[in-house]
Design a protein around this motif. Structure first.
Motif, mmCIF file in Angstrom:
data_model
loop_
_atom_site.group_PDB
_atom_site.id
_atom_site.type_symbol
_atom_site.label_atom_id
_atom_site.label_comp_id
_atom_site.label_asym_id
_atom_site.label_seq_id
_atom_site.Cartn_x
_atom_site.Cartn_y
_atom_site.Cartn_z
ATOM 1 N N ILE A 261 0.873 -1.166 0.000
ATOM 2 C CA ILE A 261 0.000 0.000 0.000
ATOM 3 C C ILE A 261 0.914 1.219 0.000
ATOM 4 N N PHE A 262 0.738 2.124 -0.960
ATOM 5 C CA PHE A 262 1.609 3.292 -1.056
ATOM 6 C C PHE A 262 1.407 4.262 0.094
ATOM 7 N N GLY A 263 0.154 4.566 0.407
ATOM 8 C CA GLY A 263 -0.108 5.543 1.454
ATOM 9 C C GLY A 263 -1.531 5.462 1.946
ATOM 10 N N VAL A 264 -1.762 6.106 3.079
ATOM 11 C CA VAL A 264 -3.085 6.139 3.696
ATOM 12 C C VAL A 264 -3.516 7.592 3.775
ATOM 13 N N ARG A 265 -4.748 7.873 3.366
ATOM 14 C CA ARG A 265 -5.283 9.232 3.394
ATOM 15 C C ARG A 265 -5.447 9.688 4.838
ATOM 16 N N ASN A 266 -4.851 10.837 5.170
ATOM 17 C CA ASN A 266 -4.966 11.430 6.490
ATOM 18 C C ASN A 266 -6.126 12.411 6.448
ATOM 19 N N GLU A 267 -7.241 12.056 7.063
ATOM 20 C CA GLU A 267 -8.446 12.883 7.010
ATOM 21 C C GLU A 267 -8.447 13.997 8.055
ATOM 22 N N SER A 268 -7.476 13.992 8.959
ATOM 23 C CA SER A 268 -7.475 14.959 10.058
ATOM 24 C C SER A 268 -7.167 16.369 9.570
ATOM 25 N N ALA A 269 -8.003 17.300 9.975
ATOM 26 C CA ALA A 269 -7.768 18.709 9.659
ATOM 27 C C ALA A 269 -7.066 19.403 10.818
ATOM 28 N N PHE A 270 -6.727 18.643 11.873
ATOM 29 C CA PHE A 270 -6.101 19.178 13.071
ATOM 30 C C PHE A 270 -4.725 18.562 13.280
ATOM 31 N N THR A 271 -3.845 19.301 13.951
ATOM 32 C CA THR A 271 -2.582 18.746 14.445
ATOM 33 C C THR A 271 -2.147 19.578 15.639
ATOM 34 N N ASN A 272 -1.421 18.932 16.546
ATOM 35 C CA ASN A 272 -0.891 19.627 17.711
ATOM 36 C C ASN A 272 0.601 19.845 17.491
ATOM 37 N N CYS A 273 0.992 21.059 17.182
ATOM 38 C CA CYS A 273 2.404 21.411 17.003
ATOM 39 C C CYS A 273 2.963 21.743 18.382
#
Length: 161
Positions: free
Chosen positions: A40-52
């Motif tokens: 599998i090449f990649g997985v779609r990241n559906e998250s519109a959030f991230t904690n920097c």
């Protein structure tokens, strides 16, 4: 005899190892050696959030890199805790890469090598990443599902050695 005094309003040292966070887009789903029967090449990241997480001791500038899989209109990022935001009033297509960054106190907004500072929404806060948690969310009037934002920065420590 020679004596010299140097004044620096905020003396700091940048961490040489930068941090990077990604919202949206694809995450690599393979490593080497590759097993082609279950590849599998990649997985779609559906998250519109991230904690920097800024592990430094002071606010630091960041670089935001915007790309998209679909047509995206009037996009940006918002700090969920402080409600500070950065918005670009333009359409982003598949071939475009828009970068917002700061260098030596100056703000740059570029599409490739082209200066597009004029698309920066005048109500944008031009915020920096504060020490500790910075929960960021992608925003867009349309095309949010295809938007990918990469945030990179170097943490800073205050002091003189």
């Amino acid at each position: 005899t020679f004596s010299m005094m140097v004044y620096c309003e905020t003396p700091y040292w940048l961490n040489m190892k930068g941090d990077q966070y990604v919202m949206g887009g694809y995450t690599a789903a393979f490593s080497f050696p590759v097993l082609y029967d279950t590849h599998i090449f990649g997985v779609r990241n559906e998250s519109a959030f991230t904690n920097c997480i800024n592990n430094g001791a002071m606010d630091v500038p960041f670089t935001a890199r915007f790309t998209t899989d679909t047509e995206t209109v009037n996009f940006g990022i918002i700090n969920v805790y402080t409600l500070e935001h950065l918005t670009l009033n333009m359409s982003l297509s598949q071939d475009d890469v828009v970068t917002v960054s700061r260098e030596n106190g100056r703000l740059y907004v570029q599409r490739g090598d082209e200066d597009i500072f004029s698309v920066l929404d005048e109500s944008s806060d031009l915020f920096m990443l504060h020490p500790g948690d910075n929960v960021l969310r992608m925003t867009a009037e349309s095309g949010l599902s295809g938007l990918q934002v990469s945030i990179s920065y170097n943490a800073a420590e205050i002091g003189v050695i």
